[in-house]
Design a protein around this motif. Sequence first.
Motif, PDB file in Angstrom:
ATOM      1  N   UNK A  99      29.011  -2.259  -4.172  1.00 27.56           N
ATOM      2  CA  UNK A  99      29.845  -1.786  -3.809  1.00 27.56           C
ATOM      3  C   UNK A  99      30.192  -0.575  -2.927  1.00 27.56           C
ATOM      4  N   UNK A 100      29.275   0.388  -2.805  1.00 23.38           N
ATOM      5  CA  UNK A 100      29.250   1.143  -1.857  1.00 23.38           C
ATOM      6  C   UNK A 100      28.940   1.026  -0.297  1.00 23.38           C
ATOM      7  N   UNK A 101      29.639   0.663   1.043  1.00 19.67           N
ATOM      8  CA  UNK A 101      29.560   1.004   2.899  1.00 19.67           C
ATOM      9  C   UNK A 101      28.174   1.494   3.110  1.00 19.67           C
ATOM     10  N   UNK A 102      28.421   3.384   2.290  1.00 13.81           N
ATOM     11  CA  UNK A 102      27.246   4.361   3.281  1.00 13.81           C
ATOM     12  C   UNK A 102      26.087   4.290   2.661  1.00 13.81           C
ATOM     13  N   UNK A 103      25.538   3.501   1.197  1.00 11.37           N
ATOM     14  CA  UNK A 103      24.747   4.660   0.381  1.00 11.37           C
ATOM     15  C   UNK A 103      23.595   2.687   0.163  1.00 11.37           C
ATOM     16  N   UNK A 104      22.299   2.961  -0.002  1.00 13.49           N
ATOM     17  CA  UNK A 104      21.819   1.587  -0.326  1.00 13.49           C
ATOM     18  C   UNK A 104      21.086   1.690  -1.386  1.00 13.49           C
ATOM     19  N   UNK A 105      21.067   2.966  -2.526  1.00 13.74           N
ATOM     20  CA  UNK A 105      20.299   3.376  -2.957  1.00 13.74           C
ATOM     21  C   UNK A 105      18.629   4.268  -2.715  1.00 13.74           C
ATOM     22  N   UNK A 106      17.948   4.711  -3.578  1.00 15.04           N
ATOM     23  CA  UNK A 106      16.664   5.380  -3.288  1.00 15.04           C
ATOM     24  C   UNK A 106      15.369   4.739  -2.255  1.00 15.04           C
ATOM     25  N   UNK A 107      15.649   3.835  -1.455  1.00 14.26           N
ATOM     26  CA  UNK A 107      14.850   2.703  -0.412  1.00 14.26           C
ATOM     27  C   UNK A 107      13.140   3.193  -0.293  1.00 14.26           C
ATOM     28  N   UNK A 108      13.518   4.247   0.436  1.00 10.90           N
ATOM     29  CA  UNK A 108      12.900   5.363   1.275  1.00 10.90           C
ATOM     30  C   UNK A 108      11.106   5.762  -0.183  1.00 10.90           C
ATOM     31  N   UNK A 109      11.895   5.912  -1.783  1.00 10.49           N
ATOM     32  CA  UNK A 109      11.245   5.967  -2.456  1.00 10.49           C
ATOM     33  C   UNK A 109      10.361   5.537  -2.769  1.00 10.49           C
ATOM     34  N   UNK A 110      10.781   3.404  -2.900  1.00 10.51           N
ATOM     35  CA  UNK A 110       9.612   2.916  -3.979  1.00 10.51           C
ATOM     36  C   UNK A 110       9.197   1.736  -2.854  1.00 10.51           C
ATOM     37  N   UNK A 111      10.409   1.410  -1.690  1.00  7.58           N
ATOM     38  CA  UNK A 111       9.657   0.234  -0.331  1.00  7.58           C
ATOM     39  C   UNK A 111       8.225   0.924   0.005  1.00  7.58           C
ATOM     40  N   UNK A 112       7.966   1.662   0.665  1.00  7.96           N
ATOM     41  CA  UNK A 112       6.693   1.651   1.287  1.00  7.96           C
ATOM     42  C   UNK A 112       5.503   1.488   0.766  1.00  7.96           C
ATOM     43  N   UNK A 113       5.849   1.158  -0.791  1.00  7.23           N
ATOM     44  CA  UNK A 113       4.504   0.637  -1.263  1.00  7.23           C
ATOM     45  C   UNK A 113       4.184  -0.754  -0.977  1.00  7.23           C
ATOM     46  N   UNK A 114       4.863  -1.642  -0.125  1.00 10.19           N
ATOM     47  CA  UNK A 114       5.004  -2.785   0.874  1.00 10.19           C
ATOM     48  C   UNK A 114       3.665  -2.414   1.654  1.00 10.19           C
ATOM     49  N   UNK A 115       3.851  -1.568   2.198  1.00 10.58           N
ATOM     50  CA  UNK A 115       2.622  -1.853   2.457  1.00 10.58           C
ATOM     51  C   UNK A 115       1.526  -1.244   2.236  1.00 10.58           C
ATOM     52  N   UNK A 116       1.403  -0.546   0.909  1.00 11.02           N
ATOM     53  CA  UNK A 116      -0.035  -0.748   0.018  1.00 11.02           C
ATOM     54  C   UNK A 116      -0.355  -1.888  -0.199  1.00 11.02           C
ATOM     55  N   UNK A 117       0.373  -2.885  -0.617  1.00  9.05           N
ATOM     56  CA  UNK A 117       0.159  -4.160  -0.556  1.00  9.05           C
ATOM     57  C   UNK A 117      -0.337  -4.780  -0.086  1.00  9.05           C
ATOM     58  N   UNK A 118       0.450  -5.367   1.746  1.00 13.18           N
ATOM     59  CA  UNK A 118      -0.901  -5.494   3.206  1.00 13.18           C
ATOM     60  C   UNK A 118      -2.124  -4.775   3.425  1.00 13.18           C
TER      61      UNK A 118
END
Length: 160
Positions: A99-118
């Motif tokens: 419901x919020x357009x200006x905030x997507x949550x704390x993505x920068x806190x958990x999404x970098x772990x995708x690079x650990x998978x790669x």
Amino acid sequence: MKVLSVIMKIVETGIVCIWGVAVGIFFPVCIMAAGAEIVPADIAARTDIMVVWLVTAGLYILAAAMVLGKHYRIAAGLAAAGLAGVLTVNGMFGSLYAHMTDNQGPRELYLPLIFATLLDIFILAVEERKNIARLFETKKAAKEEIAPSILADDPDEKHS
């Protein structure tokens, strides 16, 4: 290739130390402990997201330990399971912030772990390159093998 493997292991360990341990363990535990005092009430009320985030961070920590223990296949499997956890956390935060357009949550806190998978998958490919090459050679040899003919005489039959 040995230098490449060492560099990838160092980078993977750094990523897991920062985003797996420091952020993946510290932030969810603080949010669950302090609650609405440090984050908005809608995040503090959703402990299910925090538990999934903690479990996901734990998977990446185990994967990093497996890499250091030279169990590359297990590490890649754990990292793939961790990737599923990261995507689940992302979906949970996405629905929370829909419901919020200006905030997507704390993505920068958990999404970098995708690079650990790669990196875990690349480390597996580099470290197991001899086994992968041997697998392709056996498949190629099996493909080029002469097929038995149904028109030929039976070799067990004795000619008189």
